[in-house]
Design an enzyme around this catalytic site. Structure first.
Site: not given
Length: 345
Positions: A63, A166
C-alpha cells in the site's frame, strides 16, 4: 486510553485476542481509489480514528506509503502503540517500472517472507506487528513452508498472530495443521458471498477450525456506499475501480438499480446504504470482522455507527435476495489467485 473498550469487540479466532469487530482498511488513504492523502492529513486521520476507538488497523507492504506514514504516527505516539492492533501483509510484489509487463507477481516463499517482514518493521519503526498475513499465495510454495517461516518470526517476537488471505479451504486446513491460523482475510459483502458457496467451502472450513473471517471490500469497493452512480464517478485520477466487472459499462447501470433497492430499505431503517451493508455482514456471525477503508472522517464515523444497528432474519434474507441480482464477477476471480491452492510438500 484504550480504544478496544469503545467499539464492540470479538475474539479473533478461537482463543484469539479481543479486537474491534470493525477495523480500518488503510489502502485507500494511500491511493487506489483516488489521490493519496498528503502526509499531514494522513497523520491527522489516524489521530481521529484512534480518538474514536478505531484501533484495528489493516495495512500491507503493497500500500504505497502506508507503512511509512504509520511509522511516523507511532513515533509521534509511542504510548498508544499498545492500544492498536496492527495488521500488515506480504506476498504481492510490485514493480511499477517493469517494461516486460510484469508489474505484479506473487511470492509466498519463506525467503521472501523474512525479507518482507524486516522491511515492514523498518518502515513501521516497530519491533513487531500484531497480525501478519500472507497477502496472496504464489501457488508455487507449499503452504506448510510459508507457515513454518511465519512461526519462526513469531518465536522471534516479530509477529504475534498469523493470517492468510484469499486462500482455498484446503490451503487453510493445511496451514492450520502447522500452526493455528487466527483469521482469513477475504472479500465478503452482500455483493460477494463466494466464501459461503459449497464449492469454495472457505467459510465452512474456517468455522470448523475456529478461524475468524476478516472481510475486505465489505462495501463492494465503495459501490455499496451509494455514491457511485456512473462510470464518471470512478474515472478520477488515481482511481483504479473502472476495471471492476461490477462497474463496467453495461453492468453498472443494472447494479446501480440494485443499490437503489438497498438504499430504500436503509432509508426506512434510518440508516445509510453503507451502514445497511455493514450491518448485514455483521449478522452473518460473531466470527465476521470488517475492514472498510476510507480517508474521510465523516465516512469513518458513518462506518463505525453501523455496529449499533440490528437486522431481523427476514430483513437479512430480503437484502440477500435483492443483492443476488448484481451483475458481474468479483475482480479477484480474474487474477488467477483467488482461493489459491498450493502444491503438496
Amino acid at each position: 486510553m484504550t480504544g478496544f473498550n469503545q467499539l464492540p469487540a470479538r475474539s479473533l479466532g478461537k482463543n484469539g485476542p479481543l479486537i474491534p469487530r470493525i477495523g480500518l482498511g488503510l489502502m485507500g488513504a494511500s491511493g487506489t481509489y483516488g489521490q493519496p492523502l498528503p502526509e499531514a492529513e494522513h497523520l491527522r486521520f489516524l489521530d481521529e480514528a484512534y480518538q474514536r476507538g478505531e484501533t484495528f488497523w489493516d495495512t500491507a507492504d503493497k500500500y504505497d506509503d502506508s507503512e511509512t506514514v504509520l511509522g511516523k504516527w507511532f513515533a509521534q505516539n509511542p504510548d498508544k502503540r499498545k492500544d492498536v492492533f496492527l495488521a500488515t501483509k506480504f506476498g504481492i510484489c510490485t514493480n511499477p517500472n517493469a517494461k516486460d509487463g510484469m508489474k505484479n507477481w506473487m511470492d509466498s516463499s519463506p525467503e521472501y517472507c523474512r525479507t518482507a517482514i524486516e522491511k515492514s518493521l523498518k518502515r513501521l519503526g516497530l519491533p513487531y506487528v500484531d497480525l501478519y498475513y500472507v497477502h496472496r499465495l504464489d501457488k508455487l510454495t507449499p503452504i506448510e513452508k510459508t507457515i513454518e517461516a511465519m512461526v519462526a518470526l513469531k518465536q522471534e517476537g516479530k509477529i504475534k498472530y498469523i493470517g492468510l488471505s484469499e486462500c482455498s479451504a484446503d490451503s487453510l486446513r493445511r496451514a492450520h495443521a502447522v500452526h493455528p491460523i487466527s483469521c482469513v482475510q477475504v472479500e465478503y459483502s452482500v455483493f460477494c458471498t463466494d466464501i459461503e458457496s459449497r464449492k469454495v467451502q472457505l467459510l465452512l472450513t474456517a468455522r470448523e477450525l475456529g478461524v475468524a473471517i476478516v472481510a475486505y471490500s465489505p462495501l463492494g469497493n465503495g459501490f455499496l456506499s451509494g455514491t457511485i452512480r456512473s462510470r464518471e464517478d470512478v474515472s478520477k485520477p488515481g482511481d483504479v475501480r473502472g476495471v471492476l466487472p461490477w462497474l463496467r459499462k453495461g453492468n453498472i447501470e443494472k447494479n446501480v438499480a440494485v443499490v437503489d433497492q438497498l438504499a430504500e430499505i436503509a432509508q426506512g431503517k434510518g440508516m445509510t446504504t453503507a451502514q445497511l451493508a455493514l450491518a448485514w455482514l455483521f449478522t452473518q456471525g460473531d466470527d465476521i470482522f470488517a475492514i472498510p477503508g476510507t480517508s474521510k472522517i465523516h465516512r469513518l464515523e458513518e462506518n463505525l455507527a453501523s455496529v449499533s444497528f440490528q437486522l431481523s432474519e427476514e430483513e437479512e434474507q430480503t437484502i440477500r435476495r435483492i443483492a443476488q441480482s448484481v451483475v458481474g464477477v468479483r475482480f479477484q476471480a480474474l487474477t488467477g489467485f483467488d482461493f489459491a491452492d498450493t502444491p503438496p510438500l
